[in-house]
Design a protein around this motif. Structure first.
Motif, mmCIF file in Angstrom:
data_model
loop_
_atom_site.group_PDB
_atom_site.id
_atom_site.type_symbol
_atom_site.label_atom_id
_atom_site.label_comp_id
_atom_site.label_asym_id
_atom_site.label_seq_id
_atom_site.Cartn_x
_atom_site.Cartn_y
_atom_site.Cartn_z
ATOM 1 N N ILE A 30 0.901 -1.252 0.004
ATOM 2 C CA ILE A 30 0.023 0.146 0.117
ATOM 3 C C ILE A 30 0.835 1.118 0.048
ATOM 4 C CG2 ILE A 30 -1.634 1.244 1.395
ATOM 5 C CD1 ILE A 30 -2.773 -0.836 -0.171
ATOM 6 N N THR A 31 1.921 1.222 0.749
ATOM 7 C CA THR A 31 2.854 2.390 0.728
ATOM 8 C C THR A 31 3.497 2.489 -0.504
ATOM 9 O OG1 THR A 31 3.424 2.088 3.055
ATOM 10 C CG2 THR A 31 4.941 3.162 1.795
ATOM 11 N N ALA A 32 3.833 1.228 -1.378
ATOM 12 C CA ALA A 32 4.536 1.582 -2.462
ATOM 13 C C ALA A 32 3.412 2.009 -3.763
ATOM 14 C CB ALA A 32 5.195 0.176 -2.962
ATOM 15 N N VAL A 33 2.369 1.858 -3.603
ATOM 16 C CA VAL A 33 1.237 2.128 -4.586
ATOM 17 C C VAL A 33 0.740 3.577 -4.160
ATOM 18 C CG1 VAL A 33 -1.002 1.632 -5.578
ATOM 19 C CG2 VAL A 33 0.617 -0.197 -5.076
ATOM 20 N N PHE A 34 0.328 3.709 -3.057
ATOM 21 C CA PHE A 34 -0.584 5.055 -2.792
ATOM 22 C C PHE A 34 0.529 5.942 -2.178
ATOM 23 C CE2 PHE A 34 -4.081 1.926 -3.043
ATOM 24 C CZ PHE A 34 -4.551 2.697 -3.899
ATOM 25 N N ALA B 26 -6.415 -1.586 -14.343
ATOM 26 C CA ALA B 26 -7.064 -0.443 -13.999
ATOM 27 C C ALA B 26 -6.138 0.427 -13.104
ATOM 28 C CB ALA B 26 -8.453 -0.644 -13.570
ATOM 29 N N LEU B 27 -5.800 -0.070 -12.041
ATOM 30 C CA LEU B 27 -4.779 0.324 -11.122
ATOM 31 C C LEU B 27 -3.422 1.053 -11.588
ATOM 32 C CD1 LEU B 27 -5.023 -1.990 -8.046
ATOM 33 C CD2 LEU B 27 -6.328 0.512 -8.296
ATOM 34 N N LYS B 28 -3.279 0.431 -12.445
ATOM 35 C CA LYS B 28 -1.759 1.085 -13.087
ATOM 36 C C LYS B 28 -2.152 2.173 -13.994
ATOM 37 C CE LYS B 28 0.525 -3.376 -13.730
ATOM 38 N NZ LYS B 28 0.751 -4.600 -14.764
ATOM 39 N N GLN B 29 -3.327 2.279 -14.557
ATOM 40 C CA GLN B 29 -3.996 3.591 -15.313
ATOM 41 C C GLN B 29 -4.270 4.573 -14.595
ATOM 42 O OE1 GLN B 29 -6.943 2.034 -18.081
ATOM 43 N NE2 GLN B 29 -5.573 0.546 -18.956
ATOM 44 N N PHE B 30 -4.813 4.377 -13.303
ATOM 45 C CA PHE B 30 -5.354 5.117 -12.469
ATOM 46 C C PHE B 30 -4.152 5.996 -11.719
ATOM 47 C CE2 PHE B 30 -7.020 5.972 -7.920
ATOM 48 C CZ PHE B 30 -7.825 6.891 -8.221
ATOM 49 N N LEU B 31 -3.227 5.199 -11.267
ATOM 50 C CA LEU B 31 -2.248 5.874 -10.377
ATOM 51 C C LEU B 31 -1.570 7.303 -10.902
ATOM 52 C CD1 LEU B 31 -0.415 2.837 -8.703
ATOM 53 C CD2 LEU B 31 -1.774 4.636 -7.485
ATOM 54 N N PRO B 32 -1.284 7.037 -12.187
ATOM 55 C CA PRO B 32 -0.507 8.339 -12.644
ATOM 56 C C PRO B 32 -1.617 9.732 -12.925
ATOM 57 C CG PRO B 32 -0.282 6.615 -14.071
ATOM 58 C CD PRO B 32 -1.330 6.192 -13.154
ATOM 59 N N LEU B 33 -3.116 9.529 -12.468
ATOM 60 C CA LEU B 33 -3.800 10.219 -12.572
ATOM 61 C C LEU B 33 -4.398 10.964 -11.274
ATOM 62 C CD1 LEU B 33 -6.442 8.653 -15.210
ATOM 63 C CD2 LEU B 33 -4.490 10.332 -15.822
ATOM 64 N N THR C 290 5.118 -0.195 -10.689
ATOM 65 C CA THR C 290 5.973 -1.470 -10.748
ATOM 66 C C THR C 290 5.347 -2.118 -9.559
ATOM 67 O OG1 THR C 290 7.956 -0.951 -9.647
ATOM 68 C CG2 THR C 290 7.657 -0.545 -12.075
ATOM 69 N N ALA C 291 5.154 -1.480 -8.262
ATOM 70 C CA ALA C 291 4.774 -2.334 -7.040
ATOM 71 C C ALA C 291 3.506 -3.127 -7.427
ATOM 72 C CB ALA C 291 4.375 -1.301 -6.185
ATOM 73 N N ILE D 12 -14.135 -0.889 -9.802
ATOM 74 C CA ILE D 12 -12.718 -1.126 -10.082
ATOM 75 C C ILE D 12 -12.754 -2.663 -10.880
ATOM 76 C CG2 ILE D 12 -10.240 -1.308 -9.699
ATOM 77 C CD1 ILE D 12 -10.776 0.465 -7.302
ATOM 78 N N PRO D 13 -12.057 -2.933 -12.120
ATOM 79 C CA PRO D 13 -12.381 -4.153 -12.561
ATOM 80 C C PRO D 13 -11.341 -5.089 -11.906
ATOM 81 C CG PRO D 13 -11.583 -2.617 -14.129
ATOM 82 C CD PRO D 13 -11.947 -1.971 -13.051
ATOM 83 N N ASN D 14 -11.289 -6.413 -12.049
ATOM 84 C CA ASN D 14 -10.382 -7.375 -11.582
ATOM 85 C C ASN D 14 -8.929 -7.180 -12.237
ATOM 86 O OD1 ASN D 14 -12.050 -8.844 -9.808
ATOM 87 N ND2 ASN D 14 -12.777 -10.196 -11.614
ATOM 88 N N GLY D 15 -8.054 -7.500 -12.002
ATOM 89 C CA GLY D 15 -6.657 -7.471 -12.297
ATOM 90 C C GLY D 15 -6.105 -6.041 -11.625
ATOM 91 N N THR D 16 -4.867 -5.816 -12.176
ATOM 92 C CA THR D 16 -4.019 -4.373 -11.793
ATOM 93 C C THR D 16 -3.922 -3.457 -13.022
ATOM 94 O OG1 THR D 16 -2.034 -5.554 -12.592
ATOM 95 C CG2 THR D 16 -2.470 -5.659 -9.936
#
Length: 124
Positions: A11-15, A44-51, A21-22, A38-42
């Motif tokens: 969670i620290t690495a992601v948020f 959507a999160l990969k696309q969301f984080l930079p936003l 890459t975490a 949020i759909p299954n898999g990562t």
């Protein structure tokens, strides 16, 4: 590393670090998501984080585990324009976060609460 340490590190690495890459390092290939937005898999999160806005932040609070289930209480500042208090629940398998549930609620300050108590942090 125990399950609590793994979840906190992920969670620290992601948020906090916003390290895309975490997601590959800490999350399972078939990550199951129970948040209905949020759909299954990562992916959507990969696309969301930079936003996430520059003033977005995450603050972890109490974390507990029961077997392979870990729950972490946290504050999301400027999550879609609001401060949210959440409990994220993860299932861990073979050193990876493989399933996620969450409960999110808009933060109400102690001054605006009917009971005068803050929602975060929990003081034990």
């Amino acid at each position: 590393m125990n399950h609590k340490e793994l979840v906190l590190k992920a969670i620290t690495a992601v948020f906090i670090d916003r390290d895309v890459t975490a997601l590959e390092k800490y999350f399972g290939a078939n990550y199951i998501q129970h948040n209905p937005g949020i759909p299954n898999g990562t992916d959507a999160l990969k696309q969301f984080l930079p936003l996430l806005p520059p003033d977005f932040s995450y603050e972890p609070g109490v974390i507990t585990e029961n077997g392979n289930i870990v729950m972490i209480h946290g504050r999301y500042t400027n999550w879609s324009g609001k401060n949210m208090i959440g409990v994220d629940i993860f299932r861990v398998d073979n050193g990876k976060l493989v399933e996620h549930w969450d409960v999110l609620q808009e933060e109400v300050t102690a001054e605006n609460s009917a009971n005068g108590n803050s929602m975060f942090p929990i003081v034990l």
